[in-house]
Write an enzyme that holds these catalytic residues in place. Structure first.
Site, PDB file in Angstrom:
ATOM      1  CE  LYS A  51      -3.773  -2.455   2.208  1.00 33.69           C
ATOM      2  NZ  LYS A  51      -4.447  -2.868   3.443  1.00 33.69           N
ATOM      3  CD  GLN A  95      -3.511  -4.337   6.665  1.00 33.65           C
ATOM      4  OE1 GLN A  95      -3.411  -3.397   5.897  1.00 33.65           O
ATOM      5  NE2 GLN A  95      -4.066  -5.488   6.308  1.00 33.65           N
ATOM      6  CG  ASP A 118      -9.775  -0.544   4.386  1.00 33.05           C
ATOM      7  OD1 ASP A 118      -9.574  -0.784   3.169  1.00 33.05           O
ATOM      8  OD2 ASP A 118      -8.995  -0.904   5.283  1.00 33.05           O
TER       9      ASP A 118
END
Ligand code: NAP
Length: 283
Positions: A51, A95, A118
């Site tokens: 990422k 995460q 997200d």
């Protein structure tokens, strides 16, 4: 049979985003992603590295907050609050997985829906459910972009998803439903799985088991999307027995080089979208 080139598609998305980022910079906004990583999960470290690389490539700034395994919920929430309040942060990503003593749902709830790159905040998921503009979880979003790029029309199609996770299965189902597919979600308690998957015009596998989907489960001419990432000593494998399944399909994603690169590209897309929304709110 055609193999979807996720790498090439993702590169194309990143190139377009690069131009968007240049435009944003001219307007005085530099998109900046904050990634929170709690603990030492090896797979997460690889994902986070990918990422950060993608961010840097398109000119998005990147900030990593590394927290140790024993971090308290209070500390995690305080960090999220700080990031929510910072004007220079245009996207926040926590995460997963996070250590078991922490409540991931509470943490996702705390991330501002305006910075929820997200798409895991209940507000984002609720909007997806209502077919309103929102941040969509990056993997299903990337798959929807693949359908667009390869002219897969979902209207009236029978779509089957194996897997009902909050990050893949459910948002995938909602995304396809919003495009008028007739959607069936299967999971570990589903009976007669093969009978269901054999009827699928579009089959999405998000199980997390190497070669779970075999040729006898697939309809002739189906579109097969393999979300699975299964790391073994022999290498990286998807959920689909690619070599034996591919000949039955009209379109299929490989692993690696299919869904994975698009997931990362859509994350950057969402960070840039946050920045664009910020400008729109100012005006
Ligand atoms: P997950 O949360 O573990 O969900 C797996 C799903 O598979 C669950 O809904 C489970 O059912 C279902 N399942 C397990 N065994 C089954 C069986 N025998 N028959 C039918 N369904 C079964 O996993 P996830 O987070 O959705 O991820 C799935 C896979 O995608 C993993 O390999 C992950 O690494 C990969 N992934 C890839 C990307 C990417 O960018 N390519 C992104 C995210 C995830 P129950 O709900 O009943 O337990």
């Amino acid at each position: 049979m055609e193999i979807i080139d996720g790498k090439a598609l993702a590169k194309n998305v990143r190139e377009n985003l690069k131009k968007d980022v240049e435009e944003l910079k001219k307007k005085g906004i530099v998109p900046r992603l904050a990634v929170i990583l709690v603990g030492e999960d090896k797979a997460s470290q690889i994902y986070v590295k990918n990422k950060s690389k993608a961010c840097i490539e398109v000119g998005v700034e990147y900030e990593e907050i590394l927290l140790d395994e024993s971090t308290s919920m209070e500390k995690l929430l305080n960090i999220i609050d700080d990031l929510n309040n910072r004007n220079d942060i245009t996207g926040i990503l926590l995460q997963s997985p996070i250590p078991k003593h922490l409540d991931i749902n509470e943490a996702f709830r705390r991330i501002s829906p305006n910075k929820d790159v997200d798409g895991f905040n209940p507000v984002s998921i609720g909007k997806l459910c209502l077919n309103q503009d929102t941040f969509v979880s990056c993997t299903p979003y990337g798959i929807m972009k693949m359908f667009e790029a390869y002219n897969v029309d979902l209207d009236g199609k029978d779509a089957v998803i194996i897997g009902r996770s909050n990050i893949v299965g459910k948002p995938m189902a909602l995304s396809m439903l919003n495009k008028n597919a007739t959607v069936t979600i299967c999971h570990s308690k589903t009976k007669n799985l093969k009978e269901i998957t054999k009827k699928a015009d579009i089959l999405v596998a998000a199980v997390g088991k190497k070669h779970f989907v075999t040729a006898d489960m697939v309809k002739e001419g189906a579109v097969v999307i393999d979300v699975g990432i299964n790391r073994t000593e022999e290498g990286l494998f998807g959920d689909v027995d690619f070599e034996n399944v591919k000949e039955k399909t009209s379109l299929i994603t490989p692993v690696p080089g299919g869904v994975g690169p698009m997931t990362v590209a859509m994350l950057i897309n969402n960070v840039v979208k946050c920045a664009k929304n910020m400008i729109a709110q100012k005006n």
